[in-house]
Structures are given as C-alpha cells and as structure tokens.
Design an enzyme around this catalytic site. Structure first.
Site, mmCIF file in Angstrom:
data_model
loop_
_atom_site.group_PDB
_atom_site.id
_atom_site.type_symbol
_atom_site.label_atom_id
_atom_site.label_comp_id
_atom_site.label_asym_id
_atom_site.label_seq_id
_atom_site.Cartn_x
_atom_site.Cartn_y
_atom_site.Cartn_z
ATOM 1 N N SER A 48 15.663 -17.335 1.917
ATOM 2 C CA SER A 48 14.398 -16.767 1.430
ATOM 3 C C SER A 48 14.593 -15.938 0.158
ATOM 4 O O SER A 48 13.733 -15.941 -0.729
ATOM 5 C CB SER A 48 13.731 -15.938 2.526
ATOM 6 O OG SER A 48 14.619 -14.970 3.029
ATOM 7 N N CYS A 78 12.043 -21.248 9.635
ATOM 8 C CA CYS A 78 13.147 -20.346 9.291
ATOM 9 C C CYS A 78 12.884 -19.516 8.018
ATOM 10 O O CYS A 78 12.034 -18.637 8.038
ATOM 11 C CB CYS A 78 14.423 -21.174 9.214
ATOM 12 S SG CYS A 78 15.864 -20.256 9.702
ATOM 13 N N ARG A 104 15.534 -10.595 9.488
ATOM 14 C CA ARG A 104 16.408 -11.641 8.917
ATOM 15 C C ARG A 104 17.791 -11.622 9.570
ATOM 16 O O ARG A 104 18.288 -10.566 9.953
ATOM 17 C CB ARG A 104 16.563 -11.447 7.407
ATOM 18 C CG ARG A 104 15.281 -11.700 6.642
ATOM 19 C CD ARG A 104 15.503 -11.608 5.138
ATOM 20 N NE ARG A 104 16.516 -12.554 4.704
ATOM 21 C CZ ARG A 104 17.501 -12.254 3.865
ATOM 22 N NH1 ARG A 104 17.618 -11.042 3.378
ATOM 23 N NH2 ARG A 104 18.375 -13.179 3.515
ATOM 24 N N HIS A 167 14.643 -25.470 13.645
ATOM 25 C CA HIS A 167 14.548 -26.592 12.696
ATOM 26 C C HIS A 167 14.203 -27.925 13.362
ATOM 27 O O HIS A 167 15.085 -28.785 13.518
ATOM 28 C CB HIS A 167 15.890 -26.732 11.959
ATOM 29 C CG HIS A 167 16.133 -25.632 10.995
ATOM 30 N ND1 HIS A 167 15.675 -25.640 9.697
ATOM 31 C CD2 HIS A 167 16.771 -24.456 11.163
ATOM 32 C CE1 HIS A 167 16.022 -24.530 9.090
ATOM 33 N NE2 HIS A 167 16.691 -23.783 9.961
ATOM 34 N N GLU A 169 12.775 -30.368 12.055
ATOM 35 C CA GLU A 169 12.946 -31.458 11.068
ATOM 36 C C GLU A 169 14.357 -32.043 11.111
ATOM 37 O O GLU A 169 14.598 -33.112 10.570
ATOM 38 C CB GLU A 169 12.598 -30.959 9.649
ATOM 39 C CG GLU A 169 13.667 -30.146 8.931
ATOM 40 C CD GLU A 169 13.811 -28.703 9.409
ATOM 41 O OE1 GLU A 169 13.110 -28.311 10.371
ATOM 42 O OE2 GLU A 169 14.630 -27.969 8.829
HETATM 43 N N1 GLN Z 1 19.104 -16.560 6.677
HETATM 44 C C1 GLN Z 1 18.101 -17.193 5.876
HETATM 45 C C2 GLN Z 1 17.208 -16.162 5.168
HETATM 46 O O1 GLN Z 1 17.286 -15.033 5.439
HETATM 47 C C3 GLN Z 1 17.237 -18.109 6.731
HETATM 48 C C4 GLN Z 1 18.097 -19.245 7.283
HETATM 49 C C5 GLN Z 1 17.396 -20.582 7.386
HETATM 50 O O2 GLN Z 1 16.336 -20.816 6.817
HETATM 51 N N2 GLN Z 1 18.029 -21.524 8.064
HETATM 52 O O3 GLN Z 1 16.447 -16.527 4.349
#
Ligand code: GLN
Length: 193
Positions: A48, A78, A104, A167, A169
């Site tokens: 992110s 996610c 997170r 996930h 997908e």
């Molecule tokens: N750890 C990632 C984040 O903080 C998220 C991980 C993911 O999208 N698989 O953005």
C-alpha cells in the site's frame, strides 16, 4: 462488462485472470483512467505504501474515489483494503471509504505469511494471507462481516464495497468466480446484494 484493476504494482495480473475467467474485460489502470467506461473496480494486494507513492505521479486515486462513491461494485484485497480503510494503524489513510480500522502487517513479517481456512459468504475454503493486515475495529453498523478466519474478521462489505485481507484471486475457485461474476453484474444495485 469492463472491470478496472488498479495496476501500479502487486497482484493485478492474477485479478485480471479472474476477470477473464468470468468473461469480463480487465482494464489495467496504470497512469490514466476514464471511470465512465468501467462497470466495476478491483484494488489488488501488493504494497500500500508503494501504491500511495506511485499515485503521486498521476493522482488516479481521486478518480477512483469518485468511482467508488458512485456506488459501482468495488472489490479490494489486502493492500487494496488498506487503501480503503478509514483508519490505518502503522500507515496512512489513502482513499478512505470503509468504516474499519486496519492494522498493517498484523500477523508479522513476510515469513509469517500462511494459508488458512476462511468462511467467505456461504463457503469455506483455504486462502492465502500474505503479510496481511488485520481488521482491528469495525467503526459503524454499515459494515457487514462476510469473511472469517479462526473467528477473526477477514472480510467486510459496506454498501457497494467488499474488502478482504486474503487473496481469493490466487485460488480462482468456482465459488469465488461465481460470486465475483454476480457481484459485478449487480451494478449499482450491489449495495443491496
Ligand atoms: N503488507 C502490505 C501492506 O502493508 C499488504 C500485503 C498484501 O497486499 N499482500 O501494504
């Protein structure tokens, strides 16, 4: 049906395979966007903080925010869910649209990534959690819990938005693909889906 997939980085190609599998057309959103051509939107997993940084060169998030608020089907996984949360522990709010607090990297570092059993609407399957966040608070009664792992909330729906921390997908199992197809086809009625 045209499904926009935020494609700055992360698992956008996997989402694109899911979209093709249901005979819809993926539109990879990289540096420009015409929201009027889209029927639905997917915000993928990835990182992110990197997505926020890349957006500084195009400011596509402003357009995505308009699209999401227009009530069209929006799915996040996610990192995408981190982008949409109204409160972020260990990061910044980016396109705040869902009444959740998210923390997170809440399971630990990359090596703590795992597969686990998830109830997703009316189905149970094994899905991946990759350096996943946790939904640590639900901030309003507009938020419905739609996915759980070990009795923790790992997916919510608020009106037209379904936000997950795992996930699907990467599985593309029949239940998920059928759900995705009907979610997208609901269009602006998806808030009552
Ligand atoms: N750890 C990632 C984040 O903080 C998220 C991980 C993911 O999208 N698989 O953005």
């Amino acid at each position: 049906m045209k499904v926009g997939i935020l494609s700055f980085q992360g698992s956008f190609l996997d989402h694109s395979k899911s979209v093709k599998a249901i005979n819809a057309k993926p539109i990879l959103i990289k540096n420009k966007l015409d929201i009027h051509e889209l029927d639905a939107l997917i915000l993928p997993g990835g990182e992110s903080t990197a997505m926020k940084k890349i957006n500084e060169y195009s400011d596509i998030f402003l357009e995505l925010d308009k699209f999401i608020k227009s009530g069209k089907p929006t799915l996040s996984t996610c990192a995408g869910t981190i982008l949409l949360a109204k409160a972020v522990v260990g990061g910044d709010t980016v396109i705040p649209n869902i009444d959740i607090e998210i923390t997170r990297n809440a399971y630990g570092r990359q090596t703590e990534s795992f597969e686990g059993s998830v109830s997703f609407y009316n189905n149970e399957d094994i899905y991946c959690f990759i350096r996943a966040p946790k939904i640590t608070k639900i901030l309003s009664d507009k938020v419905k819990v739609i996915a759980q792992h070990n009795s923790e909330v790992v997916g919510v729906q608020q009106d037209n938005i379904v936000a997950l921390t795992f996930h699907p997908e990467l599985n593309n199992d029949r239940y998920y693909l059928d759900w995705l197809e009907s979610f997208i086809k609901e269009g602006e009625n998806v808030g009552t889906f």
